[in-house]
Enzyme design. Sequence first.
Site, mmCIF file in Angstrom:
data_model
loop_
_atom_site.group_PDB
_atom_site.id
_atom_site.type_symbol
_atom_site.label_atom_id
_atom_site.label_comp_id
_atom_site.label_asym_id
_atom_site.label_seq_id
_atom_site.Cartn_x
_atom_site.Cartn_y
_atom_site.Cartn_z
ATOM 1 N N LYS A 108 40.171 9.348 9.257
ATOM 2 C CA LYS A 108 39.325 8.921 10.374
ATOM 3 C C LYS A 108 39.135 10.111 11.287
ATOM 4 C CE LYS A 108 37.724 4.915 12.000
ATOM 5 N NZ LYS A 108 37.474 3.741 11.143
HETATM 6 N N1 GLU Z 1 34.087 3.022 9.907
HETATM 7 C C1 GLU Z 1 34.113 2.053 8.866
HETATM 8 C C2 GLU Z 1 35.497 1.449 8.717
HETATM 9 O O1 GLU Z 1 36.286 1.450 9.634
HETATM 10 C C3 GLU Z 1 33.533 2.579 7.558
HETATM 11 C C4 GLU Z 1 34.215 3.776 6.977
HETATM 12 C C5 GLU Z 1 33.485 4.379 5.776
HETATM 13 O O2 GLU Z 1 32.479 3.846 5.372
HETATM 14 O O3 GLU Z 1 33.971 5.410 5.303
HETATM 15 O O4 GLU Z 1 35.830 0.880 7.713
#
Ligand code: GLU
Length: 418
Positions: A108
């Site tokens: 993240k």
């Molecule tokens: N931000 C989204 C999540 O928390 C999607 C992450 C992604 O598609 O890599 O799952």
Amino acid sequence: MEAITSGALYQNTMKIVEDAGKLVSLSPNVIERLRYPRRALIVAVPVKMDDGRVKVFPGYRVQHNQTLGPFKGGIRYHHQVDLSEVAALASLMTFKNSLMGLPLGGAKGGVQVDPNKLSKAEIENLTRRFTSEISPFIGPDKDIPAPDVGTDSQTMAWMLDTFSLESGFSQTGVVTGKPVEIGGSLGREAATGLGVIFATEKALEKMNKRISEATLAIQGFGKVGMFAAIEGYAKGARVLAVSDVSGALYNERGLNIAELVRYVKEKKVVKDFPGGQHISNEELLTLPVDVLAPCALEGVIHKGNVHEVKAKIIVEGANGPTTREADEILHGAKVMVVPDILANGGGVVVSYFEWVQDISWLFWNEDEVRNRLREIIYKAFDKCWAFAEQEKVNMRTAAMGTSLLRLERAMKLRGQAW
Ligand code: GLU
């Protein structure tokens, strides 16, 4: 490590890992490894503001685990972003991707900034500089960012462009959630919300109810909540309330979501929509509905308001919206909580589809995306349900247990776990 492990969401998440880990007799060595991210990057993001001043924003990319495949997870722009929050969210991506059966690890990123206070040019500059700073660590085979709170397909387009300029050739697979015109997938924008509704259908089914007979309250009307509302409404559910930063709206007969979406496209916020009455965000969380879907930020259902929650099912569109204390109380009250790593997995599942399409240069139609997504969410739900029944635990522990078992097998095969 203190800066990583000190936050509430981090500690909350690791407690879930420990509990579920004990239940499935996970090797303590595996738990010890999963307790810390593999790598955490802190970068300064200097931006020349429109008035000529330079402002520096702190940026982060935390790569938690890559046993199952390349690191994968979104980028958040929010004024409350910090290292510990990003690290917790990175670990949740590892567990989510494992649960969804994807060949991906977890990561993240985030920048501590309020994007609403920046002009479009300032956000573009911030995005390009942030991308440049983390570029040695990302790439289609290494780590693939995507949108999260405060970022969107335009942000991904700038990231793709900056990364490709630095590489000397176009690398569309470096990010997902980008516009369809430059390699994005059909259905990605709506995917998380759609997944929330697929998970809701399954949860309702366990209570012998169809979605067309159900009432919903949705907190958040952005990338997740808005599409959950659209899909729920299309399936005949009555969406009694929705909210965003401007406040919450309520209509006891159900909001006309088609009209509300048109209204929000123009006015940007739900406030003053003529088809509903204004209520507070707290009131929304405590409405007597079948399903409450918190689709915004973490920690919104906590020990201070959980006793007022009247929904029979909570479907976590957001990451970490329920605190640990609240979770225990809900379990005791027999409220079914469909946890984040299951309920909001639709976003990263379609990100995975997008990445596959980019690598193969072959694009799918929307029905194919939708059908495959449904299959994955339904299957993951059934697995968690069976686990929960067998072990007599709640769905959160079941989802984490299922996820950890897959991870442990992979870690053992790779010689990473002793
Ligand atoms: N931000 C989204 C999540 O928390 C999607 C992450 C992604 O598609 O890599 O799952």
